[in-house]
Design an enzyme around this catalytic site. Structure first.
Site, PDB file in Angstrom:
ATOM      1  N   HIS A   1     -50.757  13.195  13.318  1.00 48.38           N
ATOM      2  CA  HIS A   1     -50.497  14.435  12.849  1.00 48.38           C
ATOM      3  C   HIS A   1     -51.402  14.564  11.742  1.00 48.38           C
ATOM      4  O   HIS A   1     -51.635  15.647  11.070  1.00 48.38           O
ATOM      5  CB  HIS A   1     -49.231  14.907  12.545  1.00 48.38           C
ATOM      6  N   ARG A  23     -39.723  23.561  21.783  1.00 50.94           N
ATOM      7  CA  ARG A  23     -40.419  24.458  21.060  1.00 50.94           C
ATOM      8  C   ARG A  23     -41.571  24.824  21.604  1.00 50.94           C
ATOM      9  O   ARG A  23     -41.906  24.472  22.575  1.00 50.94           O
ATOM     10  CB  ARG A  23     -40.756  23.856  19.679  1.00 50.94           C
ATOM     11  N   GLU A  28     -48.001  25.809  24.835  1.00 52.88           N
ATOM     12  CA  GLU A  28     -47.464  24.797  24.940  1.00 52.88           C
ATOM     13  C   GLU A  28     -46.025  24.777  25.057  1.00 52.88           C
ATOM     14  O   GLU A  28     -45.407  25.429  23.945  1.00 52.88           O
ATOM     15  CB  GLU A  28     -47.825  23.371  24.362  1.00 52.88           C
TER      16      GLU A  28
END
Lengths: 346, 321
Positions: A193, A223, A265
């Site tokens: 990340h 999510r 997504e």
């Protein structure tokens, strides 16, 4: 309902489009007129029949074409699918999770018969009829993770959990928003990340990791994430940037409704029981801006979100150059009227 | 997300005395269906309705992780404890309905390991029983060293020795048999992972010896469930739910919060997993931090407490719950 599978392309002539059914069930990611990062997790429980949240692994009209696109990507670049040796058990976990879920959720499309470790899998849409021995790799044409993810929409990152961290030790990644499994393989949660702006300062990743380490068996989470993509490309990978990056220059106000796509997504998280690994399916849904504005609420809201998005986020998501044009086009669909809360059409 | 884990309604299918202190309990789903498979080292939280008190204790699952017909745990009776093990030993009956949690693993095998060296002390043998079954099914290489007070106290030692001759080594304290840690940890093949489950002192010794011998920290794994310590009763204000609660002498803060009808997150209930971490809004007094989760900075800040095992002494404590 019976799904009408479409024959369409995500490359070259780009014949992909959504039916009215697919537009109305699209997972529009903005619950209000502005956007900032948040961990925004919720339980991945069946919700709103007909929506993409109804089943554990959503199957839609793009299924067969997406699987054909995946096979093409893999034929050109086998490194899009990798599994480090200690991740084979997690691969079996994933195969079991998907086969059991799909056969329960779509009994007319998928069937699984199990007699101890002798398994019989039928995938009717793809015309597959496979008998194999569970936990015996020699009885399948591919390793377990590759075998089942060649038959399941969405990318799959399979994360080993150890040392209070998650490790990108296996995956099937062919529909990604500009990241590379081959680059990230073996990295931990903070390493892969590292390129994301702002979220580190907000402490998002420390909180997100803590949440993910505690995702439990039987309690999956989900999510939404989003970006913008020119042309309905599933494979926007760094490996092929030279092919698709230049296409961003082709965008005009005239071709905007057909060429510019909101890419969403649906990210879910499941604890895998035998390996204690975590699987992170990343399912990509594309929608043309011309399709977005058929839902007036979404047209208004997308205009406001993109207009007010901080510059570094628009840069990171790769559409800073085209933003003025996108906003200009979308402004035609924003009459300033208030929007209702939540993501669903009115 | 909801508090705790997904729950499974079960019936007590079998109770088997193992030693004079340890009893095994076997649970089957009340609806007769299959239980989830799990990974070796996982535990379940068993709920016990003990009079007016709802107890929730974590126990390692000791059966074959692939066997979905039933789960087994072994409970060591602790006469000085807060009552969970006494409830299981004296009040649990075959046929009784109980509720357990889905499996949670905080002591998983590192599947990169080329060899798994397991060190068990007493009741700490239980997670290894499941791990050994998992490894045996996949031809994994392991070596178990198991110390107990005496042959009579060494639960499952005979079964282990019979099933895995050559891989299992038993030590009896009453015969002055002890682990030779230096010898055990030195010269293990490259890629070996070591796992220790037992008393705190044993875990410390293994960690220290391994560190001195140059073992990577990541290759040393341990599990110790802390039982919540008893202590002086104290009062807490729960700001969000606007309640003032009393924490009894033998009650944990988490149990008192739950008894007041306030939902609070948890997983291990033993100070290890971090799930129950709670923000402190205000306090005047002294924290008694008993967990393995908060680091020195977090403790010094006075802004966090782990209610599953930690307590408080003083005038006021206000929590964001």
């Amino acid at each position: 309902m019976t799904i009408q599978f479409k024959d369409e392309t995500f490359r070259d002539d780009y014949t992909f489009k959504n039916s009215e059914w697919a537009v109305n069930r699209f997972p529009f990611p903005f619950h209000e007129d502005s956007y900032m990062y948040s961990v925004n997790m919720e339980p991945h429980q069946s919700f709103r029949p007909g929506s993409v949240f109804e089943h554990r692994f959503d199957v839609d009209e793009h299924y067969l074409s997406e699987m054909r696109d995946r096979a093409q990507v893999l034929a050109e670049d086998p490194l899009r699918c990798q599994s480090l040796p200690h991740m084979t058990l997690a691969g079996w976990d994933l195969l079991e999770l998907i086969m059991v879920s799909k056969s329960e959720d779509y009994p007319d499309l998928f069937q699984l018969n199990r007699d101890d470790n002798n398994w019989h899998w039928i995938n009717k849409p793809m015309g597959i009829d496979q008998k194999f021995t569970f936990l015996d790799e020699a009885t399948l044409p591919y390793g377990p993770m590759e075998y089942i993810t060649r038959q399941t929409q969405g990318d799959f990152a399979v994360l080993d959990q150890r040392d209070d961290n998650l490790w990108m030790d296996a995956g099937m990644i062919t529909t990604q928003a500009d990241w590379s499994l081959d680059f990230d393989i073996g990295m931990n949660f903070f390493e892969w990340h590292a390129p994301v702006p702002k979220a580190h300062e907000l402490g998002i990743f420390v909180r997100a990791l803590k949440f993910l380490l505690n995702v439990q068996q039987g309690l999956p989470a989900r999510r939404l994430n989003w970006t913008m993509t020119v042309n309905p490309l599933l494979d926007t990978s760094p490996e092929n940037y030279s092919k698709w990056g230049v296409q961003k220059q082709e965008l005009t106000l005239e071709n905007m409704p057909d060429k510019m796509h909101l890419r969403v997504e649906l990210q879910t998280f499941f604890r895998l029981p035998r390996s204690n690994a975590l699987v992170f399916p990343i399912r990509c849904y594309l929608i043309k801006l011309g399709e977005v504005v058929t839902v007036p609420k979404w047209g208004r809201r997308l205009h406001r979100v993109l207009r007010d998005l901080p510059e570094e986020l628009a840069t990171y998501k790769g559409f800073i150059g085209n933003r003025p044009k996108i906003i200009e086009w979308l402004s035609r669909y924003d009459d300033g009227a208030p929007t209702s809360p939540g993501i669903w059409p009115d | 997300m909801s508090a705790g884990s997904a729950k499974i309604p079960v019936t007590v299918a079998e109770i088997t005395p193992v030693t004079d202190l340890i009893t095994r309990f076997r649970f089957a789903r009340r609806d007769g269906g299959p239980l989830p498979v799990f990974s070796g080292g996982a535990h379940t939280v068993v709920e016990m309705q003990d009079g007016d008190t709802l107890r929730r204790n974590p126990y390692s699952l000791m059966g074959d992780p692939a066997d979905q017909s039933s789960y087994s745990i072994s409970v060591r009776r602790d006469d000085q404890g807060r009552g969970g093990s006494l409830f299981m030993h004296s009040q649990c009956r075959v046929g009784m309905d109980m509720v357990i949690s889905n499996p949670v693993n905080l002591f998983a095998l590192d599947l990169r390991g080329r060899k798994h060296l397991m060190l068990a002390g007493g009741i700490g043998i239980t997670p290894f029983l499941a791990q050994i079954k998992q490894l045996a099914a996949s031809n994994g290489r392991f070596e178990l060293h198991y110390a107990a007070r005496s042959a009579a106290h060494a639960a499952y030692a005979d079964d282990l020795r019979a099933a895995h001759p050559g891989n299992v080594h038993i030590y009896h304290g009453d015969q002055d048999q002890r682990f030779d840690l230096e010898h055990l940890l030195d010269g293990q093949p490259l890629g070996t992972h070591v796992y220790v489950c037992g008393p705190l002192r044993m875990i410390g010794q293994v960690r220290d010896t391994a560190a001195n011998l140059g073992w990577p920290r990541e290759a040393v794994h341990s599990e110790e469930f802390l039982a919540p310590k008893s202590g002086k009763p104290f009062q807490v204000k729960l700001a969000v739910s606007n309640k003032v609660i009393e924490v009894g002498e033998h009650q944990s803060l988490l149990e008192a919060i739950e008894a007041a009808g306030v939902e609070a997150p948890y997983l291990c209930r033993g100070g290890a997993c971090g799930q129950c971490e709670t923000d402190v809004i205000g306090y005047d007094g002294k924290f008694l931090h008993n967990d393995h989760w908060l680091d020195a900075d977090a403790r010094a800040s006075g802004k966090k407490i782990m209610p599953c095992v930690s307590r408080f002494e003083g005038k006021t404590l206000v929590l964001d719950r």
